[in-house]
Design a protein around this motif. Structure first.
Motif, PDB file in Angstrom:
ATOM      1  N   THR A 152     -81.527  33.171 -65.132  1.00  0.00           N
ATOM      2  CA  THR A 152     -82.936  33.136 -64.755  1.00  0.00           C
ATOM      3  C   THR A 152     -83.606  32.007 -65.536  1.00  0.00           C
ATOM      4  N   LYS A 153     -84.838  31.688 -65.172  1.00  0.00           N
ATOM      5  CA  LYS A 153     -85.551  30.615 -65.846  1.00  0.00           C
ATOM      6  C   LYS A 153     -85.673  30.867 -67.345  1.00  0.00           C
ATOM      7  N   LYS A 154     -86.050  32.069 -67.744  1.00  0.00           N
ATOM      8  CA  LYS A 154     -86.240  32.378 -69.161  1.00  0.00           C
ATOM      9  C   LYS A 154     -84.907  32.449 -69.902  1.00  0.00           C
ATOM     10  N   GLU A 155     -83.871  32.957 -69.255  1.00  0.00           N
ATOM     11  CA  GLU A 155     -82.549  32.972 -69.883  1.00  0.00           C
ATOM     12  C   GLU A 155     -82.085  31.548 -70.159  1.00  0.00           C
ATOM     13  N   TYR A 156     -82.303  30.677 -69.177  1.00  0.00           N
ATOM     14  CA  TYR A 156     -81.908  29.280 -69.342  1.00  0.00           C
ATOM     15  C   TYR A 156     -82.688  28.619 -70.478  1.00  0.00           C
ATOM     16  N   GLU A 157     -84.002  28.803 -70.486  1.00  0.00           N
ATOM     17  CA  GLU A 157     -84.836  28.188 -71.509  1.00  0.00           C
ATOM     18  C   GLU A 157     -84.501  28.720 -72.900  1.00  0.00           C
ATOM     19  N   LEU A 158     -84.169  29.988 -72.982  1.00  0.00           N
ATOM     20  CA  LEU A 158     -83.794  30.598 -74.253  1.00  0.00           C
ATOM     21  C   LEU A 158     -82.477  29.996 -74.760  1.00  0.00           C
ATOM     22  N   LEU A 159     -81.496  29.889 -73.867  1.00  0.00           N
ATOM     23  CA  LEU A 159     -80.206  29.301 -74.242  1.00  0.00           C
ATOM     24  C   LEU A 159     -80.367  27.846 -74.655  1.00  0.00           C
ATOM     25  N   LEU A 160     -81.162  27.109 -73.884  1.00  0.00           N
ATOM     26  CA  LEU A 160     -81.383  25.701 -74.184  1.00  0.00           C
ATOM     27  C   LEU A 160     -82.042  25.529 -75.554  1.00  0.00           C
ATOM     28  N   MET A 161     -83.028  26.353 -75.858  1.00  0.00           N
ATOM     29  CA  MET A 161     -83.712  26.298 -77.142  1.00  0.00           C
ATOM     30  C   MET A 161     -82.731  26.539 -78.297  1.00  0.00           C
ATOM     31  N   LEU A 162     -81.877  27.546 -78.158  1.00  0.00           N
ATOM     32  CA  LEU A 162     -80.933  27.878 -79.218  1.00  0.00           C
ATOM     33  C   LEU A 162     -79.883  26.790 -79.413  1.00  0.00           C
ATOM     34  N   ILE A 163     -79.350  26.259 -78.301  1.00  0.00           N
ATOM     35  CA  ILE A 163     -78.295  25.257 -78.415  1.00  0.00           C
ATOM     36  C   ILE A 163     -78.839  23.919 -78.899  1.00  0.00           C
ATOM     37  N   ARG A 164     -80.049  23.574 -78.478  1.00  0.00           N
ATOM     38  CA  ARG A 164     -80.651  22.339 -78.971  1.00  0.00           C
ATOM     39  C   ARG A 164     -80.857  22.386 -80.484  1.00  0.00           C
ATOM     40  N   ASN A 165     -80.994  23.583 -80.998  1.00  0.00           N
ATOM     41  CA  ASN A 165     -81.250  23.762 -82.433  1.00  0.00           C
ATOM     42  C   ASN A 165     -80.148  24.610 -83.059  1.00  0.00           C
ATOM     43  N   LYS A 166     -78.898  24.334 -82.660  1.00  0.00           N
ATOM     44  CA  LYS A 166     -77.784  25.175 -83.118  1.00  0.00           C
ATOM     45  C   LYS A 166     -77.752  25.244 -84.646  1.00  0.00           C
ATOM     46  N   GLY A 167     -77.508  26.449 -85.128  1.00  0.00           N
ATOM     47  CA  GLY A 167     -77.472  26.685 -86.561  1.00  0.00           C
ATOM     48  C   GLY A 167     -78.816  27.116 -87.130  1.00  0.00           C
ATOM     49  N   THR A 168     -79.880  26.890 -86.368  1.00  0.00           N
ATOM     50  CA  THR A 168     -81.225  27.267 -86.828  1.00  0.00           C
ATOM     51  C   THR A 168     -81.532  28.698 -86.402  1.00  0.00           C
ATOM     52  N   VAL A 169     -81.961  29.512 -87.344  1.00  0.00           N
ATOM     53  CA  VAL A 169     -82.316  30.892 -87.039  1.00  0.00           C
ATOM     54  C   VAL A 169     -83.774  30.950 -86.594  1.00  0.00           C
ATOM     55  N   PHE A 170     -84.007  31.550 -85.431  1.00  0.00           N
ATOM     56  CA  PHE A 170     -85.363  31.750 -84.911  1.00  0.00           C
ATOM     57  C   PHE A 170     -85.709  33.231 -84.978  1.00  0.00           C
ATOM     58  N   THR A 171     -86.899  33.540 -85.434  1.00  0.00           N
ATOM     59  CA  THR A 171     -87.351  34.924 -85.385  1.00  0.00           C
ATOM     60  C   THR A 171     -87.696  35.256 -83.939  1.00  0.00           C
ATOM     61  N   ARG A 172     -87.834  36.526 -83.645  1.00  0.00           N
ATOM     62  CA  ARG A 172     -88.200  36.939 -82.288  1.00  0.00           C
ATOM     63  C   ARG A 172     -89.572  36.384 -81.911  1.00  0.00           C
ATOM     64  N   ASP A 173     -90.491  36.395 -82.856  1.00  0.00           N
ATOM     65  CA  ASP A 173     -91.839  35.888 -82.575  1.00  0.00           C
ATOM     66  C   ASP A 173     -91.801  34.389 -82.275  1.00  0.00           C
ATOM     67  N   GLU A 174     -90.955  33.655 -82.993  1.00  0.00           N
ATOM     68  CA  GLU A 174     -90.838  32.212 -82.742  1.00  0.00           C
ATOM     69  C   GLU A 174     -90.276  31.957 -81.354  1.00  0.00           C
ATOM     70  N   LEU A 175     -89.285  32.731 -80.951  1.00  0.00           N
ATOM     71  CA  LEU A 175     -88.702  32.559 -79.617  1.00  0.00           C
ATOM     72  C   LEU A 175     -89.705  32.940 -78.532  1.00  0.00           C
ATOM     73  N   LEU A 176     -90.476  33.983 -78.782  1.00  0.00           N
ATOM     74  CA  LEU A 176     -91.502  34.377 -77.816  1.00  0.00           C
ATOM     75  C   LEU A 176     -92.514  33.260 -77.610  1.00  0.00           C
ATOM     76  N   SER A 177     -92.956  32.644 -78.703  1.00  0.00           N
ATOM     77  CA  SER A 177     -93.980  31.602 -78.597  1.00  0.00           C
ATOM     78  C   SER A 177     -93.425  30.331 -77.975  1.00  0.00           C
ATOM     79  N   LYS A 178     -92.167  29.998 -78.283  1.00  0.00           N
ATOM     80  CA  LYS A 178     -91.589  28.741 -77.789  1.00  0.00           C
ATOM     81  C   LYS A 178     -91.088  28.836 -76.355  1.00  0.00           C
ATOM     82  N   VAL A 179     -90.552  29.994 -75.978  1.00  0.00           N
ATOM     83  CA  VAL A 179     -89.971  30.156 -74.645  1.00  0.00           C
ATOM     84  C   VAL A 179     -90.944  30.817 -73.663  1.00  0.00           C
ATOM     85  N   TRP A 180     -91.640  31.850 -74.137  1.00  0.00           N
ATOM     86  CA  TRP A 180     -92.558  32.572 -73.246  1.00  0.00           C
ATOM     87  C   TRP A 180     -94.001  32.059 -73.332  1.00  0.00           C
ATOM     88  N   GLY A 181     -94.343  31.369 -74.409  1.00  0.00           N
ATOM     89  CA  GLY A 181     -95.692  30.830 -74.558  1.00  0.00           C
ATOM     90  C   GLY A 181     -96.520  31.657 -75.518  1.00  0.00           C
TER      91      GLY A 181
END
Length: 225
Positions: A152-181
């Motif tokens: 899905t669009k959000k699954e793709y954006e989530l995967l892309l965010m993580l792989i672009r920043n591999k090794g970087t730990v994101f909190t749930r709130d950070e992922l919500l703000s970066k992927v969901w807005g």
């Protein structure tokens, strides 16, 4: 980013929904004036252009785009109810890359878009890889161990965010703000649900999406394991 210039509200809504569901970032315009305003701010990767429009017809717009150095190579697919050979030939002669006559199906439209994006980026598209996962950002295609993965669009954006920043730990709130807005009104469990589904779809490669216990998630680097 894909731009759609189509004055028929029904068709515009249909195309926007179909492309958004397929994971594309897309913006639609009813009139050429709004389209030109958006073009002044950001050029798209591809344009879906209707012929019959208010203010100015699509063939005239195409001619202007091809005469400008900034947009001369912009991939353009003509969308029109006119199916005559004359209209098709005229559009192609003016520089359209492809032509789809209405009515058309979702699968045909997405297939044409993918094909044109591939032709527009022959061999130059940078693939992003992590272990057995490969992402082609221009095409928004994901492969796990060589097999295509439908996200899905959000699954793709989530995967892309993580792989672009591999090794970087994101909190749930950070992922919500970066992927969901930042204006997302849901809860952090949304991230957990998407991570679980993402891992399932990636199969064995899902293990590369690691949990940082008590913190959040990261894309692990198999070279460092």
């Amino acid at each position: 980013m894909i731009y759609l210039l189509e004055d028929d509200a029904g068709i515009r809504s249909f195309v926007l929904y179909a492309l958004d569901s397929a994971g594309y970032e897309v913006e639609g315009f009813e009139a050429p004036s709004a389209f030109y305003a958006a073009m002044a701010k950001q050029l798209p990767d591809l344009l879906l252009l209707d012929i019959m429009l208010p203010e100015e017809d699509g063939l005239s717009i195409l001619k202007k785009l091809r005469s400008s150095s900034e947009t001369s190579l912009l991939p353009v697919i003509m969308l029109t109810a006119k199916g005559t050979e004359y209209d098709k030939v005229t559009g192609l002669d003016l520089g359209a890359d492809d032509y789809i006559a209405k009515p058309f199906g979702t699968m045909e439209l997405i297939s044409r878009i993918k094909a044109l994006l591939r032709r527009s980026n022959p061999g130059n598209e940078e693939a992003m890889t992590l272990g057995g996962i490969t992402i082609y950002p221009v095409r928004r295609e994901v492969y796990a161990e060589g097999k295509a993965v439908s996200l899905t669009k959000k699954e793709y954006e989530l995967l892309l965010m993580l792989i672009r920043n591999k090794g970087t730990v994101f909190t749930r709130d950070e992922l919500l703000s970066k992927v969901w807005g930042y204006d997302f009104s849901g809860e952090s469990r949304t991230v957990d649900v998407h991570i679980r589904t993402l891992r399932s779809k990636l199969g064995k490669c899902g293990d590369l999406i690691e949990t940082a216990r008590g913190v959040g998630y990261k894309a692990g680097d198999p070279m460092n394991d």
